[in-house]
Design a protein around this motif. Structure first.
Motif, PDB file in Angstrom:
ATOM      1  N   GLN A 121      14.335 -23.971 -18.736  1.00  0.00           N
ATOM      2  CA  GLN A 121      12.926 -24.286 -18.505  1.00  0.00           C
ATOM      3  C   GLN A 121      12.009 -23.285 -19.199  1.00  0.00           C
ATOM      4  N   ILE A 122      12.419 -22.039 -19.260  1.00  0.00           N
ATOM      5  CA  ILE A 122      11.654 -21.038 -20.009  1.00  0.00           C
ATOM      6  C   ILE A 122      11.533 -21.470 -21.467  1.00  0.00           C
ATOM      7  N   ASN A 162       7.292 -32.168 -19.473  1.00  0.00           N
ATOM      8  CA  ASN A 162       7.430 -30.877 -18.795  1.00  0.00           C
ATOM      9  C   ASN A 162       7.486 -31.068 -17.281  1.00  0.00           C
ATOM     10  N   ASN A 163       6.675 -31.980 -16.771  1.00  0.00           N
ATOM     11  CA  ASN A 163       6.690 -32.257 -15.339  1.00  0.00           C
ATOM     12  C   ASN A 163       8.045 -32.804 -14.897  1.00  0.00           C
ATOM     13  N   GLU A 164       8.629 -33.665 -15.707  1.00  0.00           N
ATOM     14  CA  GLU A 164       9.954 -34.209 -15.391  1.00  0.00           C
ATOM     15  C   GLU A 164      11.001 -33.096 -15.356  1.00  0.00           C
ATOM     16  N   LYS A 165      10.917 -32.173 -16.301  1.00  0.00           N
ATOM     17  CA  LYS A 165      11.860 -31.051 -16.335  1.00  0.00           C
ATOM     18  C   LYS A 165      11.696 -30.181 -15.092  1.00  0.00           C
ATOM     19  N   PHE A 186       1.978 -28.458  -8.506  1.00  0.00           N
ATOM     20  CA  PHE A 186       0.620 -28.942  -8.238  1.00  0.00           C
ATOM     21  C   PHE A 186      -0.230 -28.890  -9.507  1.00  0.00           C
ATOM     22  N   ASP A 187      -0.202 -27.754 -10.205  1.00  0.00           N
ATOM     23  CA  ASP A 187      -1.008 -27.611 -11.415  1.00  0.00           C
ATOM     24  C   ASP A 187      -0.573 -28.591 -12.497  1.00  0.00           C
ATOM     25  N   GLN A 188       0.722 -28.894 -12.531  1.00  0.00           N
ATOM     26  CA  GLN A 188       1.214 -29.827 -13.551  1.00  0.00           C
ATOM     27  C   GLN A 188       0.615 -31.214 -13.362  1.00  0.00           C
TER      28      GLN A 188
END
Length: 261
Positions: A102-103, A193-196, A222-224
């Motif tokens: 993820q990084i 990115n949200n899915e990941k 939440f921010d995503q």
């Protein structure tokens, strides 16, 4: 040893009774039912129980001892290897590897956004609002990657940075124009990115890692969703204004912090 109307009973740790006292308002380590009061002795080497004559014939119960017996099992699992983490606890290697992945995702998204910033900052494109938007987005994704690196170290994992692919440098599109095409690409990146992140959250749940779950929920999820909503609105607006003069007004809105020109 008996003294007056009181009796002192020495209880060794090897004869420890695994019962926990109920605390009362009378003070710490005092049981008002059987009149037993406890105190530490010799720096935690033993426990002294004091009982009156009225309770001499009653079994002594609800006695709490020093906690060192309880931590013996923890002492046994503290690593002694030179390069082993001392902070690591209930953090699986699967979670460690997934967080490193993820990084890399965060850095790649940041890299693409930086390329978009460079494109819209060109003198022959000169959409300063879009350039600022994508530069800020790039810095935000890089900050997310650094937050994850800090958390990786906090949990006793090892950060392993991975390679990144070279992003596009041209974002013009014959039908959509550069502004709409770039914003649709940004929306796709944020959804991916949200899915990941959701997959990472599921892995943390499967491993019963409450701390990892809390980290993802409080710092990213939440921010995503908020970012996806905001960029979706930008895409809708750019579809309305077309490729012409309306793009300049949209760009000025971004440049002025959301205020229309």
């Amino acid at each position: 040893m008996l003294s007056g109307t009181s009796s002192f009973v020495r209880v060794s740790l090897s004869e420890r009774v695994k019962l926990v006292p109920s605390l009362s308002s009378s003070g710490p380590f005092f049981n008002p039912v059987n009149g037993v009061r406890f105190c530490k002795r010799n720096g935690g080497c033993g426990v002294v129980a004091k009982a009156s004559k009225d309770t001499m014939n009653q079994p002594i119960s609800n006695i709490a001892f020093e906690p060192f017996e309880e931590v013996k099992k923890e002492l046994l699992v503290i690593p002694t290897e030179l390069h082993a983490s001392l902070a690591r606890q209930k953090y699986t290697h699967q979670s460690e590897a997934a967080l490193n992945t993820q990084i890399n995702v965060e850095y790649n998204v940041s890299y693409v956004y930086h390329a978009m910033y460079a494109y819209f900052d060109r003198d022959n494109v000169a959409l300063k609002g879009l350039a600022k938007f994508f530069k800020d987005a790039s810095m935000e994704e890089r900050h997310h990657a650094e937050m994850m690196m800090e958390y990786q170290n906090k949990r006793g994992g090892k950060v392993q940075l991975q390679s990144m692919l070279m992003p596009f440098s041209e974002f013009d599109h014959a039908e959509k124009g550069d502004a709409l095409y770039a914003m649709e690409l940004a929306l796709s990146l944020e959804r991916l990115n949200n899915e990941k992140l959701l997959n990472l959250h599921s892995l943390a749940n499967e491993n019963n890692d409450a701390q990892f779950v809390d980290f993802l929920e409080s710092q990213f999820l939440f921010d995503q969703v908020e970012d996806i909503k905001k960029i979706s609105e930008y895409v809708a607006q750019l579809r309305r204004v077309g490729k012409g003069h309306g793009v300049w007004h949209f760009d000025q809105m971004l440049l002025n912090g959301g205020v229309a020109a």
